[in-house]
Structure formats: C-alpha cells, structure tokens
Design a protein around this motif. Structure first.
Motif, PDB file in Angstrom:
ATOM      1  N   ILE A   1       0.817  -1.215   0.000  1.00  0.00           N
ATOM      2  CA  ILE A   1       0.000   0.000   0.000  1.00  0.00           C
ATOM      3  C   ILE A   1       0.855   1.271   0.000  1.00  0.00           C
ATOM      4  O   ILE A   1       0.347   2.364  -0.187  1.00  0.00           O
ATOM      5  CB  ILE A   1      -0.967   0.023   1.200  1.00  0.00           C
ATOM      6  CG1 ILE A   1      -0.199  -0.046   2.522  1.00  0.00           C
ATOM      7  CG2 ILE A   1      -1.971  -1.106   1.109  1.00  0.00           C
ATOM      8  CD1 ILE A   1      -1.071   0.146   3.749  1.00  0.00           C
ATOM      9  N   LYS A   2       2.146   1.106   0.241  1.00  0.00           N
ATOM     10  CA  LYS A   2       3.068   2.233   0.121  1.00  0.00           C
ATOM     11  C   LYS A   2       4.386   1.712  -0.430  1.00  0.00           C
ATOM     12  O   LYS A   2       5.101   0.969   0.247  1.00  0.00           O
ATOM     13  CB  LYS A   2       3.314   2.916   1.465  1.00  0.00           C
ATOM     14  CG  LYS A   2       4.245   4.123   1.331  1.00  0.00           C
ATOM     15  CD  LYS A   2       4.896   4.501   2.628  1.00  0.00           C
ATOM     16  CE  LYS A   2       6.039   5.480   2.403  1.00  0.00           C
ATOM     17  NZ  LYS A   2       7.147   4.918   1.612  1.00  0.00           N
ATOM     18  N   PRO A   3       4.749   2.097  -1.650  1.00  0.00           N
ATOM     19  CA  PRO A   3       5.999   1.615  -2.229  1.00  0.00           C
ATOM     20  C   PRO A   3       7.212   2.362  -1.682  1.00  0.00           C
ATOM     21  O   PRO A   3       7.079   3.400  -1.016  1.00  0.00           O
ATOM     22  CB  PRO A   3       5.822   1.889  -3.724  1.00  0.00           C
ATOM     23  CG  PRO A   3       4.919   3.070  -3.764  1.00  0.00           C
ATOM     24  CD  PRO A   3       3.988   2.920  -2.594  1.00  0.00           C
ATOM     25  N   LEU A   4       8.369   1.834  -1.968  1.00  0.00           N
ATOM     26  CA  LEU A   4       9.624   2.490  -1.638  1.00  0.00           C
ATOM     27  C   LEU A   4       9.860   3.650  -2.604  1.00  0.00           C
ATOM     28  O   LEU A   4       9.631   3.522  -3.807  1.00  0.00           O
ATOM     29  CB  LEU A   4      10.764   1.479  -1.769  1.00  0.00           C
ATOM     30  CG  LEU A   4      12.165   1.923  -1.367  1.00  0.00           C
ATOM     31  CD1 LEU A   4      12.302   1.918   0.149  1.00  0.00           C
ATOM     32  CD2 LEU A   4      13.209   0.984  -1.984  1.00  0.00           C
ATOM     33  N   ASN A   5      10.301   4.774  -2.098  1.00  0.00           N
ATOM     34  CA  ASN A   5      10.710   5.892  -2.967  1.00  0.00           C
ATOM     35  C   ASN A   5      12.218   5.775  -3.186  1.00  0.00           C
ATOM     36  O   ASN A   5      13.008   6.441  -2.511  1.00  0.00           O
ATOM     37  CB  ASN A   5      10.345   7.233  -2.343  1.00  0.00           C
ATOM     38  CG  ASN A   5      10.727   8.406  -3.241  1.00  0.00           C
ATOM     39  OD1 ASN A   5      11.077   8.220  -4.407  1.00  0.00           O
ATOM     40  ND2 ASN A   5      10.676   9.607  -2.696  1.00  0.00           N
TER      41      ASN A   5
END
Length: 341
Positions: free
Chosen positions: A247-251
């Motif tokens: 639900i939140k990828p790596l930047n």
C-alpha cells in the motif's frame, strides 16, 4: 563462615585440602615454622614442607629465610585479587577459543536463542533491533504493537523498512518516509506471529498480544544467528509479505546511495521499485571454492519464487547467478548487496 566451608571454596580455587588447611593455619598463627603448622593443622610432618612449597609457588605464602625458616601468609586481599584477575583472563581466553572453534566448524557465530519474559522487555528488544540495524528491518506485527515503535522508526531514515500490518484506510504520517515499504496483511497470516528482524543480527518473535494487564506473563523469543535469521527472513517474505498488498511503495530515488542490504529477498523487493539494470557491488564468496569475493558490476535480472531467490549479475563480460546466505545452486553466495546508483 565455618572453616570447612572456607576449605571447600579454596579447593574450588585450585588448592588441595592440605594447602587450604596450611594457609588457614598461617593466617591464625602468623609467620611460623613448618613444625608449628603441623601441630596446629594436623598435616603430616612428611607432607608439610611440600605443601608449604606448593603454596609459595601459587602465591599464597612468602618464605622468610633464616634459621629456622619461617612461612608467612600473603595478605588474602592481594592473593585473591590476583586469582580473580587470572580467572577472568582465562575465562575470556576460553570464550574466544570456543567461539573460534565453533566458527571454524560451522562458518558462523554460535547461535543464541533466549526467552524474554514481560511485555515491556519485548518492546525494549524490538526498539533495540531498530536502533542497532545497519541495513534493513523487517516487521510483521499488528498495528497495535507497531505504534509502540513509532519513535524508533521515525528516527531511522538510513535503513530500509519492510512493514506488514493490519493497516486501516489512512497511512500515518510517521510511516510515509521514503525508506519504508508498507504492506497490508491479506488476512489471517499476520495473526499467526509477530516478527521484528534486524539485518541478519537479531530477530524477535512472539504470538498474540496480551489482552489483559498481566503483561509480566508475556513471553517472546530472541535469536542471534545469521543462518537461523536467514530462515526467518525467508518465512517473512514467502508466508507474509508475498500474501499481502503493498500500500506504500519504496521511494528509491529519494534514498541516499550507496544503499546496502543483506537479504536477497529484500534486495529483489527493492529492485522491483528501483528498476533494472542497476550498478552494484556484491560481497560474498564463490560457492564452489568458498573463496571470498568482492565484485562490482550490474544487476540485470532476478528470479523470485517461494523456493528460489537470486539475481543475475554481469561482471567482467560474464554473468553470474548470485543468491543469499545459504545458497548452493548459484555461483556466488552473497552476504552484502550494495546498490551504487
């Protein structure tokens, strides 16, 4: 303390029964002749000279030359402090020797697994893992427990976090950092166990959270063993992460480089966000020869299944298959993966 108890303790320090009796007798009498020691202690006359000579060699007795020869007890504080120093030094030497023997035979540090009692102690261990990790932290736990680690997570922008939990609709601000990957549990698996894993150094494992105030009865398990923790990491990904929704990828572009990782599945997870090819450095050893290697080249592909995880590494015009710790099908066993761009 009774005299027989003193003799027993002196024997544990390496004295014989007669040596213990002779030293105690000299403490009572002060500087004395051997015949006086015999009369007072009951040590046979035929043995007393050998006993006193042995005590002199061991540092318990000083010999006062003259006629007759006198034997003087060394100050107990001095002699016992010397024994204490020697004993501590011997213990440290033995510890290093035993660990070296295990490392030579098994290729890793001696595994250590403890039971931790008390919920607060478990929280402290989880915080310690996050504080001391150098490369990556893997967390699978209910959000109720994750919130307790908020401060430590916010303070670490220099490691990669892969976090699985039963998140709600909104992602908290403290979990929006560039270095964090969030996955929402697919259902029951997150209820089975909680894992907090730091690099391949420490792992914490426990079951359901306590539902009442009897938190002192709570138990968790703490492990320190690279090969054991590699297995935990494998389970973390194949049982939990691969069955959860990111639900939140790596930047990746927002992270400082070089970026170092120690688990092959974490590396591949990062590469899914970073894209290929990627310049990298691999630290490890050739699987066939066990020769240490430090390779610089490009990661051009990867393979990721429940049973297999490896990368294809282009180096000096050839391609090598590189796996993680414990690999045996690949060409290189990777211990550290450094992404350079």
């Amino acid at each position: 303390m009774r005299e027989d108890e003193i003799i027993e303790k002196l024997q544990r320090l390496g004295l014989t029964k007669y040596e213990s009796l002779a030293y105690i007798t000299l403490l009572k009498l002060g500087p004395s002749k051997a015949t006086d020691v015999t009369k007072e202690s009951g040590i046979p006359h035929t043995r007393v000279y050998d006993v006193l000579s042995s005590l002199h060699r061991k540092g318990f007795v000083d010999v006062m030359q003259g006629t007759p020869r006198l034997y003087k007890p060394v100050n107990p504080e001095v002699v016992l402090e010397k024994i204490k120093e020697d004993l501590i030094e011997d213990i440290e030497v033995l510890k290093r020797a035993f660990l070296d023997l295990y490392r030579e035979a098994h290729g890793e540090e001696l595994p250590e697994i403890w039971t931790i009692q008390g919920f607060e102690n478990t929280v402290e261990r989880a915080e310690h893992i996050i504080r001391t990790a150098k490369y990556e932290v893997l967390i699978n736990t209910p959000f109720e427990f994750l919130k307790l680690l908020q401060s430590e997570i916010k303070n670490r922008k220099d490691v990669i976090f892969v976090i699985i939990s039963n998140f709600g609709e909104e992602i908290p601000e403290w979990l929006r950092q560039d270095n964090i990957i969030l996955a929402k549990s697919g259902g029951a698996p997150w209820l089975m166990a909680s894992w907090i894993i730091g690099d391949v150094n420490y792992a914490l494992f426990f079951g359901a959270l306590p539902r009442d105030r009897r938190r002192e009865k709570f138990y968790s398990f703490w492990a320190k063993s690279p090969r054991i923790i590699q297995n935990y990491m494998h389970w973390f990904y194949t049982i939990y992460f691969d069955n959860s929704e990111v639900i939140k990828p790596l930047n990746y572009n927002g992270l400082s480089k070089p970026l170092s990782l120690v688990n092959i599945r974490t590396l591949i997870t990062v590469l899914k966000f970073a894209g290929l090819p990627r310049k990298a450095e691999i630290v490890g050893r050739y699987i066939d020869t066990k020769e240490p290697v430090n390779l610089e080249g490009k990661i051009v592909d990867y393979e990721y299944t429940p049973l297999t995880a490896n990368i294809t590494f282009r180096y000096n015009g050839s391609e090598l298959k590189v796996g993680g710790i414990g690999s045996y099908f690949e060409d290189v066993e990777g211990e550290k993966f450094i992404l350079l761009d």
